[in-house]
Design a protein around this motif. Structure first.
Motif, PDB file in Angstrom:
ATOM      1  N   TRP A  40       0.867  -1.177   0.000  1.00  0.00           N
ATOM      2  CA  TRP A  40       0.000   0.000   0.000  1.00  0.00           C
ATOM      3  C   TRP A  40       0.903   1.227   0.000  1.00  0.00           C
ATOM      4  N   LEU A  41       0.320   2.382  -0.187  1.00  0.00           N
ATOM      5  CA  LEU A  41       1.099   3.608  -0.262  1.00  0.00           C
ATOM      6  C   LEU A  41       1.742   3.888   1.093  1.00  0.00           C
ATOM      7  N   PRO A  42       3.076   3.912   1.170  1.00  0.00           N
ATOM      8  CA  PRO A  42       3.713   4.227   2.459  1.00  0.00           C
ATOM      9  C   PRO A  42       3.402   5.652   2.871  1.00  0.00           C
ATOM     10  N   SER A  43       3.517   5.903   4.172  1.00  0.00           N
ATOM     11  CA  SER A  43       3.044   7.178   4.711  1.00  0.00           C
ATOM     12  C   SER A  43       3.911   7.622   5.875  1.00  0.00           C
ATOM     13  N   THR A  44       3.968   8.939   6.084  1.00  0.00           N
ATOM     14  CA  THR A  44       4.648   9.437   7.276  1.00  0.00           C
ATOM     15  C   THR A  44       3.940   8.993   8.547  1.00  0.00           C
ATOM     16  N   PHE A  45       2.673   8.583   8.441  1.00  0.00           N
ATOM     17  CA  PHE A  45       1.980   8.049   9.607  1.00  0.00           C
ATOM     18  C   PHE A  45       2.595   6.717  10.059  1.00  0.00           C
ATOM     19  N   ASP A  46       3.405   6.093   9.205  1.00  0.00           N
ATOM     20  CA  ASP A  46       4.040   4.820   9.528  1.00  0.00           C
ATOM     21  C   ASP A  46       5.433   5.002  10.118  1.00  0.00           C
ATOM     22  N   ILE A  47       5.863   6.262  10.274  1.00  0.00           N
ATOM     23  CA  ILE A  47       7.189   6.569  10.795  1.00  0.00           C
ATOM     24  C   ILE A  47       7.061   7.223  12.160  1.00  0.00           C
ATOM     25  N   GLY A  48       7.886   6.776  13.096  1.00  0.00           N
ATOM     26  CA  GLY A  48       7.984   7.452  14.384  1.00  0.00           C
ATOM     27  C   GLY A  48       9.238   8.305  14.387  1.00  0.00           C
ATOM     28  N   TYR A  49       9.056   9.610  14.517  1.00  0.00           N
ATOM     29  CA  TYR A  49      10.197  10.531  14.518  1.00  0.00           C
ATOM     30  C   TYR A  49      10.653  10.749  15.956  1.00  0.00           C
ATOM     31  N   LEU A  50      11.912  10.452  16.227  1.00  0.00           N
ATOM     32  CA  LEU A  50      12.427  10.453  17.592  1.00  0.00           C
ATOM     33  C   LEU A  50      13.171  11.759  17.879  1.00  0.00           C
ATOM     34  N   PHE A  51      12.571  12.586  18.747  1.00  0.00           N
ATOM     35  CA  PHE A  51      13.172  13.848  19.193  1.00  0.00           C
ATOM     36  C   PHE A  51      13.226  13.837  20.723  1.00  0.00           C
ATOM     37  N   PRO A  52      14.076  13.063  21.358  1.00  0.00           N
ATOM     38  CA  PRO A  52      14.044  13.005  22.824  1.00  0.00           C
ATOM     39  C   PRO A  52      14.420  14.339  23.461  1.00  0.00           C
ATOM     40  N   GLN A  53      13.738  14.638  24.544  1.00  0.00           N
ATOM     41  CA  GLN A  53      13.913  15.920  25.214  1.00  0.00           C
ATOM     42  C   GLN A  53      15.340  16.114  25.721  1.00  0.00           C
ATOM     43  N   CYS A  54      16.027  15.013  26.015  1.00  0.00           N
ATOM     44  CA  CYS A  54      17.352  15.126  26.627  1.00  0.00           C
ATOM     45  C   CYS A  54      18.404  15.692  25.682  1.00  0.00           C
ATOM     46  N   VAL A  55      18.176  15.639  24.369  1.00  0.00           N
ATOM     47  CA  VAL A  55      19.108  16.227  23.402  1.00  0.00           C
ATOM     48  C   VAL A  55      18.781  17.711  23.305  1.00  0.00           C
ATOM     49  N   PRO A  56      19.654  18.607  23.733  1.00  0.00           N
ATOM     50  CA  PRO A  56      19.303  20.035  23.823  1.00  0.00           C
ATOM     51  C   PRO A  56      18.771  20.641  22.532  1.00  0.00           C
ATOM     52  N   ASP A  57      19.228  20.153  21.384  1.00  0.00           N
ATOM     53  CA  ASP A  57      18.752  20.703  20.115  1.00  0.00           C
ATOM     54  C   ASP A  57      17.244  20.548  19.945  1.00  0.00           C
ATOM     55  N   ASN A  58      16.660  19.502  20.520  1.00  0.00           N
ATOM     56  CA  ASN A  58      15.248  19.218  20.253  1.00  0.00           C
ATOM     57  C   ASN A  58      14.307  20.226  20.912  1.00  0.00           C
ATOM     58  N   PRO A  59      14.372  20.461  22.223  1.00  0.00           N
ATOM     59  CA  PRO A  59      13.536  21.537  22.767  1.00  0.00           C
ATOM     60  C   PRO A  59      13.938  22.911  22.227  1.00  0.00           C
ATOM     61  N   ASP A 110       9.488   4.561  25.509  1.00  0.00           N
ATOM     62  CA  ASP A 110       9.123   3.145  25.379  1.00  0.00           C
ATOM     63  C   ASP A 110       7.629   2.963  25.153  1.00  0.00           C
ATOM     64  N   THR A 111       6.814   3.792  25.789  1.00  0.00           N
ATOM     65  CA  THR A 111       5.366   3.640  25.658  1.00  0.00           C
ATOM     66  C   THR A 111       4.862   4.134  24.306  1.00  0.00           C
ATOM     67  N   LEU A 112       5.683   4.896  23.590  1.00  0.00           N
ATOM     68  CA  LEU A 112       5.269   5.474  22.313  1.00  0.00           C
ATOM     69  C   LEU A 112       5.792   4.698  21.115  1.00  0.00           C
ATOM     70  N   MET A 113       6.892   3.966  21.296  1.00  0.00           N
ATOM     71  CA  MET A 113       7.610   3.389  20.155  1.00  0.00           C
ATOM     72  C   MET A 113       7.015   2.039  19.761  1.00  0.00           C
ATOM     73  N   ARG A 114       5.995   2.072  18.925  1.00  0.00           N
ATOM     74  CA  ARG A 114       5.368   0.843  18.433  1.00  0.00           C
ATOM     75  C   ARG A 114       6.354   0.094  17.553  1.00  0.00           C
ATOM     76  N   GLU A 115       6.493  -1.200  17.814  1.00  0.00           N
ATOM     77  CA  GLU A 115       7.453  -2.007  17.061  1.00  0.00           C
ATOM     78  C   GLU A 115       7.080  -2.131  15.591  1.00  0.00           C
ATOM     79  N   LYS A 116       5.806  -1.977  15.271  1.00  0.00           N
ATOM     80  CA  LYS A 116       5.372  -2.156  13.887  1.00  0.00           C
ATOM     81  C   LYS A 116       5.756  -0.973  12.997  1.00  0.00           C
ATOM     82  N   ASP A 117       6.132   0.169  13.601  1.00  0.00           N
ATOM     83  CA  ASP A 117       6.457   1.354  12.824  1.00  0.00           C
ATOM     84  C   ASP A 117       7.959   1.454  12.573  1.00  0.00           C
TER      85      ASP A 117
END
Length: 363
Positions: free
Chosen positions: A48-67, A141-148
């Protein structure tokens, strides 16, 4: 018999989730979204058409650049807690109306790139290790679905990092100034080492949940590109490729986020080692996807989606089918991206899945 023949009950799971402001149906897909993305990248034959909804973008708060840049994936921070200093101590100002941050111009850290060894303080491994990675991992951990597919985002790349040090005008001049050329190359080489060090830390903390790495580097504006391909090959590509080669050596995929009307730069992204391109809908897709789609997977937003979420279902279904037909007409897969499109209704997204499953099984 086709083992992947579409069945309507794939859409009857019933659970809902919200992502990027859109309500999505939890689908019972024959393979995981991650596997479907890999099929698009490798065989060019997704189910099927791949989508950005199938990607989890990881921006952890601990990396200063992200906030600092206004992107945090593991916590919902109020606007007043966004912005601030990045990992180089550069101050960013969060602008709520645009949902992102910028450095305030007029007082750059550098006015001459040759001064960077004395003025730019790189975070060491010890500093990186001191960030609250464990807290970010627990929250993630609670957000990172293994299927994505999960993707690290390094949200200030090479030219963008130079802009943060020199302001836009100073960085643009430095990129074409022979007297600053060697200094910039040395800076970019040291940045590539830092990004590799950071990627290693992500892998140490999150392990094989990580599937891809995205580097942000805007190379264009609304009507064209900032630099010629030759200049980019000379000044940036070797250092991007150094990072991408390392990512590939770890079995992961690579993506570049790059804004602007960057059609002439498609070969540059490919030669730098990127497999995906998060681009704005300024490209001449009818030209660039057939020409380069066998080597890089491009984001393509459904600009024809009804802006009125309460429009009759028939309008959403008709628009979804037209969008899928357009995507398939390119000859190579593209990725549905809702960031530069109207907010998408669940009727639209469900029909994109249904109709693309049927169309892909016929190709």
């Amino acid at each position: 018999m086709n083992p992947y023949e579409f069945h309507e009950n794939e859409l009857l799971h019933g659970q809902k989730r919200f992502l990027f402001g859109c309500e999505l149906t939890e689908l019972s897909t024959p393979i995981t979204p991650k596997e479907n993305m890999f099929r698009a990248l490798d065989s060019k034959k997704p189910l099927w058409l791949p989508s950005t909804f199938d990607i989890g973008y990881l921006f952890p708060q601990c990396v200063p650049d992200n906030p600092a840049k206004g992107n945090v994936s593991d916590a919902k921070l109020p606007a007043e807690q966004l912005g601030g200093k990045d990992m180089f101590g550069v101050e960013w100002e969060y602008v709520p109306v645009v949902g992102g941050s910028t450095t305030r111009p007029g007082n750059p850290l550098l006015t001459d790139a040759n001064d960077w060894p004395q003025k730019v303080v790189f975070p060491t491994k010890e500093v990186i290790d001191s960030w609250d990675w464990e807290g970010c991992r627990k929250r993630s951990d609670t957000l990172m679905r293994e299927k994505d597919m999960w993707e690290i985002v390094i949200c200030t790349g090479f030219y963008e990092r130079l802009i943060s040090f020199m302001d836009f005008e100073g960085a643009a001049v430095a990129m074409i100034d022979e007297d600053q050329e060697d200094a910039i190359k040395a800076l970019y080489d040291k940045l590539s080492d830092l990004y590799i060090l950071l990627i290693d830390k992500y892998l140490e903390v999150f392990g094989r949940k990580i599937d891809a790495v995205c580097l942000h580097d805007d190379w264009g504006h609304q009507r064209g590109i900032f630099f010629s391909p030759d200049r980019l090959y000379e000044m940036i590509v070797p250092y991007m490729k150094k990072v991408n080669d390392y990512v590939h050596s770890k079995g992961m995929r690579t993506e570049c986020h790059s804004c602007g009307k960057v059609d002439p730069l498609l070969p540059v992204y490919i030669d730098a080692g990127f497999e995906m391109l998060e681009c704005q809908p300024l490209l001449d897709y009818d030209k660039v996807v057939p020409q380069y789609g066998d080597r890089i997977l491009m984001h393509f937003p459904p600009a024809n989606a009804p802006a009125d979420l309460n429009a009759p279902e028939e309008e959403h279904i008709k628009a979804a089918r037209a969008y899928v037909d357009k995507c398939i007409s390119f000859g190579y897969p593209v990725m549905m991206d809702n960031y530069y499109a109207p907010r998408l209704s669940p009727v639209f997204t469900d029909e994109v899945y249904r109709y693309s499953r049927i169309r892909c099984s016929q190709e």
